[in-house]
Design an enzyme around this catalytic site. Structure first.
Site, PDB file in Angstrom:
ATOM      1  N   VAL A 137     -19.277   0.485   0.880  1.00  0.00           N
ATOM      2  CA  VAL A 137     -18.905   0.342   2.289  1.00  0.00           C
ATOM      3  C   VAL A 137     -20.126   0.846   3.053  1.00  0.00           C
ATOM      4  O   VAL A 137     -20.346   2.049   3.179  1.00  0.00           O
ATOM      5  CB  VAL A 137     -17.645   1.149   2.648  1.00  0.00           C
ATOM      6  CG1 VAL A 137     -17.426   1.160   4.158  1.00  0.00           C
ATOM      7  CG2 VAL A 137     -16.417   0.550   1.954  1.00  0.00           C
ATOM      8  N   PRO A 138     -20.978  -0.084   3.533  1.00  0.00           N
ATOM      9  CA  PRO A 138     -22.365   0.251   3.898  1.00  0.00           C
ATOM     10  C   PRO A 138     -22.511   0.914   5.264  1.00  0.00           C
ATOM     11  O   PRO A 138     -23.056   0.328   6.207  1.00  0.00           O
ATOM     12  CB  PRO A 138     -23.047  -1.118   3.876  1.00  0.00           C
ATOM     13  CG  PRO A 138     -21.956  -2.060   4.295  1.00  0.00           C
ATOM     14  CD  PRO A 138     -20.693  -1.517   3.692  1.00  0.00           C
ATOM     15  N   CYS A 139     -22.080   2.169   5.371  1.00  0.00           N
ATOM     16  CA  CYS A 139     -22.212   2.863   6.644  1.00  0.00           C
ATOM     17  C   CYS A 139     -23.674   3.117   7.000  1.00  0.00           C
ATOM     18  O   CYS A 139     -23.977   3.461   8.154  1.00  0.00           O
ATOM     19  CB  CYS A 139     -21.409   4.159   6.633  1.00  0.00           C
ATOM     20  SG  CYS A 139     -21.743   5.256   5.240  1.00  0.00           S
ATOM     21  N   HIS A 140     -24.594   2.927   6.033  1.00  0.00           N
ATOM     22  CA  HIS A 140     -26.017   3.052   6.376  1.00  0.00           C
ATOM     23  C   HIS A 140     -26.460   1.921   7.309  1.00  0.00           C
ATOM     24  O   HIS A 140     -27.507   2.024   7.949  1.00  0.00           O
ATOM     25  CB  HIS A 140     -26.882   3.056   5.104  1.00  0.00           C
ATOM     26  CG  HIS A 140     -26.764   1.834   4.261  1.00  0.00           C
ATOM     27  ND1 HIS A 140     -25.744   1.652   3.350  1.00  0.00           N
ATOM     28  CD2 HIS A 140     -27.542   0.708   4.186  1.00  0.00           C
ATOM     29  CE1 HIS A 140     -25.902   0.481   2.741  1.00  0.00           C
ATOM     30  NE2 HIS A 140     -26.979  -0.103   3.230  1.00  0.00           N
ATOM     31  N   ARG A 141     -25.670   0.853   7.413  1.00  0.00           N
ATOM     32  CA  ARG A 141     -25.996  -0.268   8.306  1.00  0.00           C
ATOM     33  C   ARG A 141     -25.458  -0.077   9.712  1.00  0.00           C
ATOM     34  O   ARG A 141     -25.600  -0.962  10.552  1.00  0.00           O
ATOM     35  CB  ARG A 141     -25.440  -1.577   7.715  1.00  0.00           C
ATOM     36  CG  ARG A 141     -26.024  -1.932   6.366  1.00  0.00           C
ATOM     37  CD  ARG A 141     -25.369  -3.165   5.762  1.00  0.00           C
ATOM     38  NE  ARG A 141     -25.728  -3.281   4.341  1.00  0.00           N
ATOM     39  CZ  ARG A 141     -25.036  -3.955   3.440  1.00  0.00           C
ATOM     40  NH1 ARG A 141     -23.930  -4.593   3.804  1.00  0.00           N
ATOM     41  NH2 ARG A 141     -25.425  -3.989   2.170  1.00  0.00           N
TER      42      ARG A 141
END
Length: 321
Positions: free
Chosen positions: A217-221
């Site tokens: 779940v790409p919260c870095h994006r």
């Protein structure tokens, strides 16, 4: 209460499977060898067997009270299996990382700080789960993850188990974040708008701070409306910058924090024509990001079904980096 040895934790599902007759021959042999040496697990095997025999008797008994008791015992066995998470801790370019999964899917990816053993994991403090150290199954997930952080894989097609989400709102934030594609970034305000809560920007940021499955779940994006990289894995912004670099999203030094380099990214501000733009198109790059999505490449824009802006023509004047 003394915690069971890790070998006993690991073999617990096999004990249940053997007791109810679901174990294959290899598993049954392993259980037999272990229980010869472990009195505690031998007693558990006997207890599970007694429960299974009782359940078997009650299956044929029509009496409502007995049927209810059977359902309760069956439910307890099922609950034990549902609460079990299999985990391993691995070295990685991002530091020690824990991966855990349930029967339903991957439920935890955790950057460990302060140490690389299970005692430093959030799972060690969660009484709602039974964490068991596993081998080959989680090892395969680790290989996929390693390929991703090394830039040799762009997708992690893993089933997800969001049991560690703190609320329905948290779950909605995670699901919206999971839809942001590889090589793209948007803002916390964008996610808030996506879930129909445009004023809940701070709550979105707080939810992603407690993301139980980062990377997949790409919260870095997800970034600030100013373009700043903020709030990742306990303020480990360097990890966020590194993951974005793997995906081809460049960053630059900002006044307060690293920020995405908007001047070399394509911009998509939602419109009926689904047109994406160069950063020099009108005032788009001077506005807060909000619900704008920044894209690392024209190929990504095409994959998302976007078309070139008829004014700035990104198809004829590609960005030079």
């Amino acid at each position: 209460m003394t915690r069971k040895p890790s070998v006993c934790q690991e073999i617990e599902p096999a004990l249940v499977a053997t007791a109810i007759g679901d174990a294959d021959s290899a598993t049954a042999t392993r259980v037999e060898a272990h229980t010869r040496a472990c009195a505690r697990c031998r007693e558990n095997l006997v207890r599970y067997g007694a429960i299974e025999r009782a359940v078997g008797v009650w299956r044929g008994a029509p009496a409502p009270a007995e049927e209810l008791a059977r359902e309760r015992l069956t439910s307890r066995l099922a609950d034990l299996r549902r609460r079990t998470l299999l985990y391993r801790i691995f070295p990685s370019p991002l530091g020690p990382i824990l991966i855990a999964r349930s029967e339903e899917g991957v439920s935890c990816i955790e950057y460990l700080t302060g140490g690389s053993d299970f005692a430093h994991s959030r799972l060690s403090r969660d009484e709602s789960i039974e964490a068991l150290q596993d081998g080959a199954e989680v090892e395969g997930l680790y290989r996929d993850l390693l390929e991703y952080v090394e830039g040799r894989r762009t997708r992690l097609e893993w089933p997800l188990d969001l049991r560690l989400a703190r609320s329905p709102f948290h779950r909605a934030v995670l699901q919206a974040t999971a839809a942001v594609p590889y090589g793209a970034v948007t803002s916390y305000a964008g996610i808030a708008g996506e879930i129909g809560a445009p004023r809940a920007v701070r709550a979105v940021a707080q939810a992603l701070r407690h993301n139980p499955v980062p990377i997949i779940v790409p919260c870095h994006r997800i970034i600030g409306t100013s373009g700043d990289l903020i709030g990742y894995a306990g303020n480990r912004v360097g990890l966020k910058e590194r993951l974005l670099a793997v995906e081809g999203v460049p960053t630059e030094r900002g006044a307060r924090a690293p920020r995405v380099a908007r001047r070399v990214l394509y911009h998509y501000d939602r419109n009926d024509e689904r047109q994406y733009c160069l950063p020099t198109c009108g005032s788009i790059a001077r506005r807060p990001i909000g619900r704008v999505t920044l894209l690392a490449s024209r190929e990504l824009a095409q994959t998302l079904g976007l078309v070139p802006c008829t004014d700035c023509r990104p198809d004829l004047h590609p960005i030079s980096r």
